[in-house]
Scaffold this motif. Sequence first.
Motif, PDB file in Angstrom:
ATOM      1  N   ALA A  13       0.948  -1.126   0.128  1.00  0.00           N
ATOM      2  CA  ALA A  13       0.167  -0.139  -0.072  1.00  0.00           C
ATOM      3  C   ALA A  13       0.829   1.258   0.055  1.00  0.00           C
ATOM      4  O   ALA A  13       1.873   1.114   0.537  1.00  0.00           O
ATOM      5  CB  ALA A  13      -0.869  -0.034   1.160  1.00  0.00           C
ATOM      6  N   VAL A  14       0.428   2.314  -0.607  1.00  0.00           N
ATOM      7  CA  VAL A  14       0.965   3.338  -0.565  1.00  0.00           C
ATOM      8  C   VAL A  14       0.233   4.646  -0.200  1.00  0.00           C
ATOM      9  O   VAL A  14      -0.944   5.082  -0.842  1.00  0.00           O
ATOM     10  CB  VAL A  14       1.818   3.922  -1.882  1.00  0.00           C
ATOM     11  CG1 VAL A  14       2.313   5.339  -2.070  1.00  0.00           C
ATOM     12  CG2 VAL A  14       2.864   2.769  -2.714  1.00  0.00           C
ATOM     13  N   LEU A  15       0.355   5.363   0.910  1.00  0.00           N
ATOM     14  CA  LEU A  15      -0.078   6.735   0.974  1.00  0.00           C
ATOM     15  C   LEU A  15       0.374   7.989   0.422  1.00  0.00           C
ATOM     16  O   LEU A  15       1.792   8.005   0.347  1.00  0.00           O
ATOM     17  CB  LEU A  15      -0.187   6.983   2.607  1.00  0.00           C
ATOM     18  CG  LEU A  15      -0.440   5.774   3.350  1.00  0.00           C
ATOM     19  CD1 LEU A  15      -0.594   5.802   5.008  1.00  0.00           C
ATOM     20  CD2 LEU A  15      -2.234   5.597   3.210  1.00  0.00           C
ATOM     21  N   THR A  16      -0.350   8.788  -0.191  1.00  0.00           N
ATOM     22  CA  THR A  16       0.280   9.924  -0.592  1.00  0.00           C
ATOM     23  C   THR A  16      -0.649  11.306  -0.664  1.00  0.00           C
ATOM     24  O   THR A  16      -1.686  11.267  -0.298  1.00  0.00           O
ATOM     25  CB  THR A  16       0.393   9.625  -2.352  1.00  0.00           C
ATOM     26  OG1 THR A  16       1.002  10.660  -3.050  1.00  0.00           O
ATOM     27  CG2 THR A  16      -0.932   9.188  -2.880  1.00  0.00           C
ATOM     28  N   GLU A  17       0.081  12.328  -0.878  1.00  0.00           N
ATOM     29  CA  GLU A  17      -0.841  13.537  -0.802  1.00  0.00           C
ATOM     30  C   GLU A  17      -0.218  14.189  -2.146  1.00  0.00           C
ATOM     31  O   GLU A  17       1.114  14.319  -2.421  1.00  0.00           O
ATOM     32  CB  GLU A  17      -0.449  14.301   0.298  1.00  0.00           C
ATOM     33  CG  GLU A  17      -1.314  14.202   1.541  1.00  0.00           C
ATOM     34  CD  GLU A  17      -1.248  15.328   2.691  1.00  0.00           C
ATOM     35  OE1 GLU A  17      -1.427  14.896   3.585  1.00  0.00           O
ATOM     36  OE2 GLU A  17      -1.056  16.573   2.274  1.00  0.00           O
ATOM     37  N   ARG A  18      -1.066  15.110  -2.728  1.00  0.00           N
ATOM     38  CA  ARG A  18      -0.601  15.705  -3.806  1.00  0.00           C
ATOM     39  C   ARG A  18      -1.066  17.287  -3.900  1.00  0.00           C
ATOM     40  O   ARG A  18      -2.329  17.437  -3.384  1.00  0.00           O
ATOM     41  CB  ARG A  18      -1.286  15.139  -5.126  1.00  0.00           C
ATOM     42  CG  ARG A  18      -0.832  15.834  -6.404  1.00  0.00           C
ATOM     43  CD  ARG A  18      -1.525  14.914  -7.539  1.00  0.00           C
ATOM     44  NE  ARG A  18      -1.423  15.429  -8.735  1.00  0.00           N
ATOM     45  CZ  ARG A  18      -1.664  15.340 -10.134  1.00  0.00           C
ATOM     46  NH1 ARG A  18      -2.095  14.027  -9.973  1.00  0.00           N
ATOM     47  NH2 ARG A  18      -1.601  15.734 -10.977  1.00  0.00           N
ATOM     48  N   ARG A  19      -0.192  18.194  -4.174  1.00  0.00           N
ATOM     49  CA  ARG A  19      -0.697  19.464  -3.930  1.00  0.00           C
ATOM     50  C   ARG A  19      -0.039  20.212  -5.250  1.00  0.00           C
ATOM     51  O   ARG A  19       1.092  20.050  -5.572  1.00  0.00           O
ATOM     52  CB  ARG A  19      -0.265  20.379  -2.764  1.00  0.00           C
ATOM     53  CG  ARG A  19      -0.997  19.803  -1.550  1.00  0.00           C
ATOM     54  CD  ARG A  19      -2.524  20.320  -1.518  1.00  0.00           C
ATOM     55  NE  ARG A  19      -3.155  19.986  -0.131  1.00  0.00           N
ATOM     56  CZ  ARG A  19      -3.595  18.728   0.021  1.00  0.00           C
ATOM     57  NH1 ARG A  19      -3.581  17.741  -0.875  1.00  0.00           N
ATOM     58  NH2 ARG A  19      -4.490  18.489   1.028  1.00  0.00           N
ATOM     59  N   HIS A  20      -0.745  21.238  -5.563  1.00  0.00           N
ATOM     60  CA  HIS A  20       0.308  22.313  -6.632  1.00  0.00           C
ATOM     61  C   HIS A  20       0.410  23.421  -5.781  1.00  0.00           C
ATOM     62  O   HIS A  20      -0.213  24.135  -5.039  1.00  0.00           O
ATOM     63  CB  HIS A  20      -0.999  22.638  -7.690  1.00  0.00           C
ATOM     64  CG  HIS A  20      -1.300  21.574  -8.514  1.00  0.00           C
ATOM     65  ND1 HIS A  20      -0.821  21.351  -9.714  1.00  0.00           N
ATOM     66  CD2 HIS A  20      -2.461  20.540  -8.417  1.00  0.00           C
ATOM     67  CE1 HIS A  20      -1.407  20.136 -10.256  1.00  0.00           C
ATOM     68  NE2 HIS A  20      -2.435  19.844  -9.557  1.00  0.00           N
ATOM     69  N   LEU A  21       1.976  23.457  -5.652  1.00  0.00           N
ATOM     70  CA  LEU A  21       2.515  24.686  -4.757  1.00  0.00           C
ATOM     71  C   LEU A  21       3.676  25.271  -5.573  1.00  0.00           C
ATOM     72  O   LEU A  21       4.142  24.628  -6.621  1.00  0.00           O
ATOM     73  CB  LEU A  21       2.853  23.814  -3.654  1.00  0.00           C
ATOM     74  CG  LEU A  21       2.150  23.325  -2.542  1.00  0.00           C
ATOM     75  CD1 LEU A  21       2.904  22.399  -1.544  1.00  0.00           C
ATOM     76  CD2 LEU A  21       1.086  24.189  -1.977  1.00  0.00           C
ATOM     77  N   VAL A  47       4.614   2.906   9.239  1.00  0.00           N
ATOM     78  CA  VAL A  47       5.486   3.147   8.059  1.00  0.00           C
ATOM     79  C   VAL A  47       6.557   2.258   7.582  1.00  0.00           C
ATOM     80  O   VAL A  47       7.324   1.591   8.325  1.00  0.00           O
ATOM     81  CB  VAL A  47       6.264   4.657   8.389  1.00  0.00           C
ATOM     82  CG1 VAL A  47       7.178   4.866   7.089  1.00  0.00           C
ATOM     83  CG2 VAL A  47       5.441   5.595   8.619  1.00  0.00           C
ATOM     84  N   ALA A  48       6.388   1.645   6.264  1.00  0.00           N
ATOM     85  CA  ALA A  48       7.538   0.520   5.990  1.00  0.00           C
ATOM     86  C   ALA A  48       8.674   1.031   5.223  1.00  0.00           C
ATOM     87  O   ALA A  48       9.457   0.198   4.679  1.00  0.00           O
ATOM     88  CB  ALA A  48       6.452  -0.575   5.283  1.00  0.00           C
ATOM     89  N   GLY A  49       8.664   2.241   4.552  1.00  0.00           N
ATOM     90  CA  GLY A  49       9.740   2.401   3.921  1.00  0.00           C
ATOM     91  C   GLY A  49      10.173   3.962   4.152  1.00  0.00           C
ATOM     92  O   GLY A  49       9.579   4.550   5.087  1.00  0.00           O
ATOM     93  N   VAL A  50      11.195   4.381   3.402  1.00  0.00           N
ATOM     94  CA  VAL A  50      11.648   6.001   3.478  1.00  0.00           C
ATOM     95  C   VAL A  50      10.599   6.887   2.571  1.00  0.00           C
ATOM     96  O   VAL A  50      10.296   6.848   1.593  1.00  0.00           O
ATOM     97  CB  VAL A  50      13.015   6.079   2.948  1.00  0.00           C
ATOM     98  CG1 VAL A  50      13.506   7.417   2.895  1.00  0.00           C
ATOM     99  CG2 VAL A  50      13.778   4.922   3.548  1.00  0.00           C
ATOM    100  N   PRO A  51      10.115   7.822   3.470  1.00  0.00           N
ATOM    101  CA  PRO A  51       9.250   8.847   2.749  1.00  0.00           C
ATOM    102  C   PRO A  51      10.210   9.597   1.569  1.00  0.00           C
ATOM    103  O   PRO A  51      11.270   9.902   1.895  1.00  0.00           O
ATOM    104  CB  PRO A  51       8.910   9.794   3.810  1.00  0.00           C
ATOM    105  CG  PRO A  51       9.114   9.009   5.149  1.00  0.00           C
ATOM    106  CD  PRO A  51      10.379   8.100   4.831  1.00  0.00           C
ATOM    107  N   PHE A  52       9.247  10.019   0.493  1.00  0.00           N
ATOM    108  CA  PHE A  52       9.998  10.937  -0.390  1.00  0.00           C
ATOM    109  C   PHE A  52       9.102  11.805  -0.898  1.00  0.00           C
ATOM    110  O   PHE A  52       7.854  11.770  -1.031  1.00  0.00           O
ATOM    111  CB  PHE A  52      10.834   9.987  -1.479  1.00  0.00           C
ATOM    112  CG  PHE A  52       9.701   9.083  -2.192  1.00  0.00           C
ATOM    113  CD1 PHE A  52       9.185   9.800  -3.441  1.00  0.00           C
ATOM    114  CD2 PHE A  52       9.154   7.878  -2.031  1.00  0.00           C
ATOM    115  CE1 PHE A  52       8.377   9.210  -4.397  1.00  0.00           C
ATOM    116  CE2 PHE A  52       8.399   7.325  -2.819  1.00  0.00           C
ATOM    117  CZ  PHE A  52       7.898   7.956  -4.159  1.00  0.00           C
ATOM    118  N   VAL A  53       9.801  13.008  -1.589  1.00  0.00           N
ATOM    119  CA  VAL A  53       8.836  14.001  -2.327  1.00  0.00           C
ATOM    120  C   VAL A  53       9.212  13.838  -3.739  1.00  0.00           C
ATOM    121  O   VAL A  53      10.487  13.981  -4.200  1.00  0.00           O
ATOM    122  CB  VAL A  53       9.132  15.189  -1.677  1.00  0.00           C
ATOM    123  CG1 VAL A  53       8.502  16.481  -2.507  1.00  0.00           C
ATOM    124  CG2 VAL A  53       8.628  15.196  -0.160  1.00  0.00           C
ATOM    125  N   ALA A  54       8.339  13.966  -4.745  1.00  0.00           N
ATOM    126  CA  ALA A  54       8.434  13.936  -6.005  1.00  0.00           C
ATOM    127  C   ALA A  54       8.240  15.549  -6.208  1.00  0.00           C
ATOM    128  O   ALA A  54       6.707  15.847  -6.345  1.00  0.00           O
ATOM    129  CB  ALA A  54       7.794  13.080  -7.000  1.00  0.00           C
TER     130      ALA A  54
END
Length: 57
Positions: A13-21, A47-54
């Motif tokens: 499973a992957v949790l995500t947020e998306r915003r235009h900033l 949390v099972a992995g390392v968070p990251f930002v794209a």
Amino acid sequence: MYEIRTVDVAEQAVLTERRHLLAAELPRWIPAALDRLVGAAELCGGVAGVPFVAYHA
């Protein structure tokens, strides 16, 4: 130039947020989003992995 490899991994499973900033808004938004995502992850086993930002400029 780079070696590319593919591997099979277990479904997850992957949790995500998306915003235009704007880039200037990221230093405030990223920590707040990570806090919300970590809180949501706790309800799913943690949390099972390392968070990251794209960021797409």
